[in-house]
Design a protein around this motif. Structure first.
Motif, PDB file in Angstrom:
ATOM      1  N   THR A  39      29.072  35.824  35.134  1.00 59.48           N
ATOM      2  CA  THR A  39      28.076  34.762  35.011  1.00 59.48           C
ATOM      3  C   THR A  39      26.904  34.992  35.968  1.00 59.48           C
ATOM      4  O   THR A  39      27.070  35.616  37.017  1.00 59.48           O
ATOM      5  CB  THR A  39      28.690  33.362  35.283  1.00 59.48           C
ATOM      6  N   THR A  40      25.764  34.430  35.566  1.00 59.46           N
ATOM      7  CA  THR A  40      24.593  34.431  36.444  1.00 59.46           C
ATOM      8  C   THR A  40      24.501  33.103  37.202  1.00 59.46           C
ATOM      9  O   THR A  40      23.586  32.911  37.990  1.00 59.46           O
ATOM     10  CB  THR A  40      23.301  34.631  35.635  1.00 59.46           C
ATOM     11  N   ASP A  74      26.907  34.440  26.217  1.00 56.58           N
ATOM     12  CA  ASP A  74      26.284  33.208  25.771  1.00 56.58           C
ATOM     13  C   ASP A  74      25.519  32.601  26.943  1.00 56.58           C
ATOM     14  O   ASP A  74      25.760  32.963  28.093  1.00 56.58           O
ATOM     15  CB  ASP A  74      27.379  32.235  25.296  1.00 56.58           C
ATOM     16  N   THR A  75      24.628  31.681  26.634  1.00 60.65           N
ATOM     17  CA  THR A  75      23.893  30.947  27.662  1.00 60.65           C
ATOM     18  C   THR A  75      24.336  29.493  27.596  1.00 60.65           C
ATOM     19  O   THR A  75      24.402  28.909  26.512  1.00 60.65           O
ATOM     20  CB  THR A  75      22.367  31.060  27.439  1.00 60.65           C
ATOM     21  N   TYR A  76      24.674  28.938  28.751  1.00 64.82           N
ATOM     22  CA  TYR A  76      25.133  27.562  28.834  1.00 64.82           C
ATOM     23  C   TYR A  76      24.505  26.940  30.075  1.00 64.82           C
ATOM     24  O   TYR A  76      24.647  27.483  31.168  1.00 64.82           O
ATOM     25  CB  TYR A  76      26.666  27.536  28.915  1.00 64.82           C
ATOM     26  N   TYR A  81      26.811  33.719  30.578  1.00 64.77           N
ATOM     27  CA  TYR A  81      28.241  33.953  30.743  1.00 64.77           C
ATOM     28  C   TYR A  81      28.655  35.038  29.767  1.00 64.77           C
ATOM     29  O   TYR A  81      28.099  35.140  28.676  1.00 64.77           O
ATOM     30  CB  TYR A  81      29.046  32.678  30.418  1.00 64.77           C
ATOM     31  N   GLY A  82      29.644  35.828  30.125  1.00 69.13           N
ATOM     32  CA  GLY A  82      30.124  36.854  29.214  1.00 69.13           C
ATOM     33  C   GLY A  82      31.489  37.381  29.617  1.00 69.13           C
ATOM     34  O   GLY A  82      31.850  37.366  30.795  1.00 69.13           O
ATOM     35  N   LYS A 104      30.885  29.783  20.472  1.00 70.84           N
ATOM     36  CA  LYS A 104      30.199  31.035  20.133  1.00 70.84           C
ATOM     37  C   LYS A 104      30.921  32.226  20.770  1.00 70.84           C
ATOM     38  O   LYS A 104      31.117  33.259  20.123  1.00 70.84           O
ATOM     39  CB  LYS A 104      28.737  30.984  20.602  1.00 70.84           C
ATOM     40  N   GLY A 105      31.332  32.069  22.026  1.00 73.76           N
ATOM     41  CA  GLY A 105      32.058  33.142  22.696  1.00 73.76           C
ATOM     42  C   GLY A 105      33.361  33.462  21.989  1.00 73.76           C
ATOM     43  O   GLY A 105      33.701  34.625  21.754  1.00 73.76           O
TER      44      GLY A 105
END
Length: 193
Positions: A39-40, A74-76, A81-82, A104-105
């Motif tokens: 994650t970022t 995905d972006t949340y 996140y991945g 989606k993930g």
């Protein structure tokens, strides 16, 4: 296109924000069975890098995407996140594994690995979600944003139902009962596969 088969099932916990996904998952599964996501998002004070997440810079995360190292991303809430493909395959080599992901993930990983990816959806009322968010979140704007997402996130239950090996768990029950129901779903799945 399938990259490689999973040897054991990968359970994906899905549900609205505030449904208790992470807490339930941590009560059901052994710690070492978690597929650690990248994650970022900034690290929280109670988190440990490499245990809760692999905390990445935006540049490093882009590198993971460009080198096809992620099974999904995905972006949340404006953070990326991945799930790393190598981590997913390694964690399912000797036993089942799990992670808490978006719909989606889950769908991206299921496309690659098929029925060995099993969704467990935690269904919870909006009233309970808002109550839970208020006990864990101080920022009123965050509570409002996540509450507003509820209607969209609860619709994911219908998407999950399209998959043959899915489970819908009533997360309005006492926490211990929710944990018991998820454990039952995991045990049932492991007998079938």
């Amino acid at each position: 296109m399938k990259r490689k088969k999973l040897k054991y099932p990968f359970f994906v916990i899905i549900g609205p924000s505030g449904s208790g996904k992470t807490r339930v998952a941590e009560a059901v599964f052994p710690k070492e069975y978690k597929v650690i996501s990248h994650t970022t998002r900034p690290i929280r004070k109670e988190e440990v890098a490499g245990v809760d997440y692999y905390f990445e810079t935006k540049e490093r995360f882009q590198h993971l995407i460009s080198t096809d190292a992620l099974a999904e991303h995905d972006t949340y809430h404006d953070n990326q996140y991945g799930v790393g493909t190598a981590e997913l395959i390694q964690k399912t080599a000797d036993h089942y594994a799990y992670d808490v992901l978006t719909i989606k993930g889950f769908q991206e990983i299921e496309k690659q690995f098929g029925n060995m990816v099993i969704p467990i959806f935690l269904e919870v009322s909006k009233k309970n979600v808002l109550t839970r968010l208020q006990t864990r979140e101080d920022d009123i704007m965050v509570i409002k944003q996540r509450g507003a997402l509820y209607d969209q996130e609860i619709e994911n239950k219908d998407k999950v139902k399209r998959y043959p090996n899915h489970y819908i768990i009533n997360a309005n029950q006492q926490f211990e009962k929710v944990v018991q129901d998820v454990k039952k779903a995991v045990n049932e799945s492991c007998k079938i596969i």
